[in-house]
Design a protein around this motif. Structure first.
Motif, PDB file in Angstrom:
ATOM      1  N   ASP A  38       0.803  -1.220   0.000  1.00  0.00           N
ATOM      2  CA  ASP A  38       0.000   0.000   0.000  1.00  0.00           C
ATOM      3  C   ASP A  38       0.838   1.274   0.000  1.00  0.00           C
ATOM      4  N   SER A  39       1.892   1.319   0.810  1.00  0.00           N
ATOM      5  CA  SER A  39       2.708   2.533   0.882  1.00  0.00           C
ATOM      6  C   SER A  39       3.360   2.843  -0.464  1.00  0.00           C
ATOM      7  N   SER A  40       3.875   1.829  -1.126  1.00  0.00           N
ATOM      8  CA  SER A  40       4.494   2.021  -2.446  1.00  0.00           C
ATOM      9  C   SER A  40       3.455   2.383  -3.489  1.00  0.00           C
ATOM     10  N   LEU A  41       2.309   1.756  -3.398  1.00  0.00           N
ATOM     11  CA  LEU A  41       1.222   2.012  -4.350  1.00  0.00           C
ATOM     12  C   LEU A  41       0.706   3.442  -4.206  1.00  0.00           C
ATOM     13  N   TYR A  42       0.581   3.891  -2.969  1.00  0.00           N
ATOM     14  CA  TYR A  42       0.130   5.259  -2.701  1.00  0.00           C
ATOM     15  C   TYR A  42       1.111   6.275  -3.297  1.00  0.00           C
ATOM     16  N   GLU A  57      -4.674  18.234  -4.136  1.00  0.00           N
ATOM     17  CA  GLU A  57      -5.292  19.207  -3.234  1.00  0.00           C
ATOM     18  C   GLU A  57      -5.225  18.728  -1.785  1.00  0.00           C
ATOM     19  N   GLU A  58      -5.551  17.467  -1.562  1.00  0.00           N
ATOM     20  CA  GLU A  58      -5.501  16.889  -0.223  1.00  0.00           C
ATOM     21  C   GLU A  58      -4.840  15.526  -0.304  1.00  0.00           C
ATOM     22  N   ALA A  59      -3.947  15.262   0.645  1.00  0.00           N
ATOM     23  CA  ALA A  59      -3.284  13.959   0.703  1.00  0.00           C
ATOM     24  C   ALA A  59      -3.159  13.551   2.164  1.00  0.00           C
ATOM     25  N   ASP A  60      -3.572  12.340   2.457  1.00  0.00           N
ATOM     26  CA  ASP A  60      -3.463  11.808   3.813  1.00  0.00           C
ATOM     27  C   ASP A  60      -2.677  10.507   3.724  1.00  0.00           C
ATOM     28  N   GLU A  61      -1.380  10.599   3.981  1.00  0.00           N
ATOM     29  CA  GLU A  61      -0.508   9.438   3.846  1.00  0.00           C
ATOM     30  C   GLU A  61      -0.792   8.370   4.905  1.00  0.00           C
ATOM     31  N   ALA A  62      -1.351   8.756   6.044  1.00  0.00           N
ATOM     32  CA  ALA A  62      -1.685   7.784   7.082  1.00  0.00           C
ATOM     33  C   ALA A  62      -2.883   6.920   6.672  1.00  0.00           C
ATOM     34  N   LEU A  66      -6.156  10.508  -1.321  1.00  0.00           N
ATOM     35  CA  LEU A  66      -5.794  11.790  -1.912  1.00  0.00           C
ATOM     36  C   LEU A  66      -6.894  12.266  -2.845  1.00  0.00           C
ATOM     37  N   THR A  67      -6.922  13.566  -3.023  1.00  0.00           N
ATOM     38  CA  THR A  67      -7.884  14.217  -3.901  1.00  0.00           C
ATOM     39  C   THR A  67      -7.128  15.252  -4.718  1.00  0.00           C
ATOM     40  N   LEU A  82     -10.489  11.274  -7.017  1.00  0.00           N
ATOM     41  CA  LEU A  82     -10.409  10.857  -5.616  1.00  0.00           C
ATOM     42  C   LEU A  82      -9.856   9.438  -5.579  1.00  0.00           C
ATOM     43  N   VAL A  83      -8.852   9.216  -4.720  1.00  0.00           N
ATOM     44  CA  VAL A  83      -8.150   7.935  -4.685  1.00  0.00           C
ATOM     45  C   VAL A  83      -8.046   7.433  -3.247  1.00  0.00           C
ATOM     46  N   THR A  84      -8.259   6.122  -3.085  1.00  0.00           N
ATOM     47  CA  THR A  84      -8.040   5.439  -1.817  1.00  0.00           C
ATOM     48  C   THR A  84      -7.250   4.171  -2.103  1.00  0.00           C
TER      49      THR A  84
END
Length: 143
Positions: A38-42, A57-62, A66-67, A82-84
């Motif tokens: 997941d971390s690499s994919l993100y 615009e928005e990124a939440d690495e935890a 991201l948007t 929008l991505v999860t």
């Protein structure tokens, strides 16, 4: 012999990275499944979107979300991606407007009616991203 070769080509062609089936009517999102952590994919999806000139615009690495800011694409499509990322799957959705003169508020893109063109922009983006991964599969979310 030609028939065997033809069938073999069909089977191999379906297993190539980024292979997608036809988009089902009413699809609301696209899932790209990989064996990548997941971390690499993100990080990969964030970098990819930036190379495609999308502004994050928005990124939440935890939470691996991201948007992007809304951006104008072909045919007057204004899109926000929008991505999860969860369990090796990148879930893509999009919202925006299909017509530049549209006074309506931003709405989720669905593969039907007026928002079909916006969903096609998202589909093209996901397909391009999928080419970065071996053995990635794409599935469409249909409610």
């Amino acid at each position: 012999m030609k028939l065997v070769l033809f069938i073999l080509l069909l089977i191999v062609g379906q297993s190539l990275p980024g292979y997608t089936q036809s988009i089902p009517e009413g699809a609301t999102g696209i899932d790209l499944q990989t064996a990548t952590a997941d971390s690499s994919l993100y990080q990969a999806v964030q970098g990819f979107l930036e190379t495609q000139d999308y502004v994050i615009e928005e990124a939440d690495e935890a939470r691996y979300t991201l948007t992007t800011e809304r951006r104008e694409e072909l045919n007057n499509v204004q899109i926000r991606v929008l991505v999860t990322v969860t369990d090796g799957t990148v879930h893509f959705t999009a919202a925006g407007r299909v017509s530049a003169g549209d006074a309506a508020s931003e709405a989720p893109f669905v593969y039907e009616n007026d928002t079909k063109a916006g969903f096609m922009v998202l589909n093209r983006l996901v397909d391009l991203f999928a080419k970065s991964f071996d053995l990635a599969t794409i599935e469409y979310d249909v409610p």
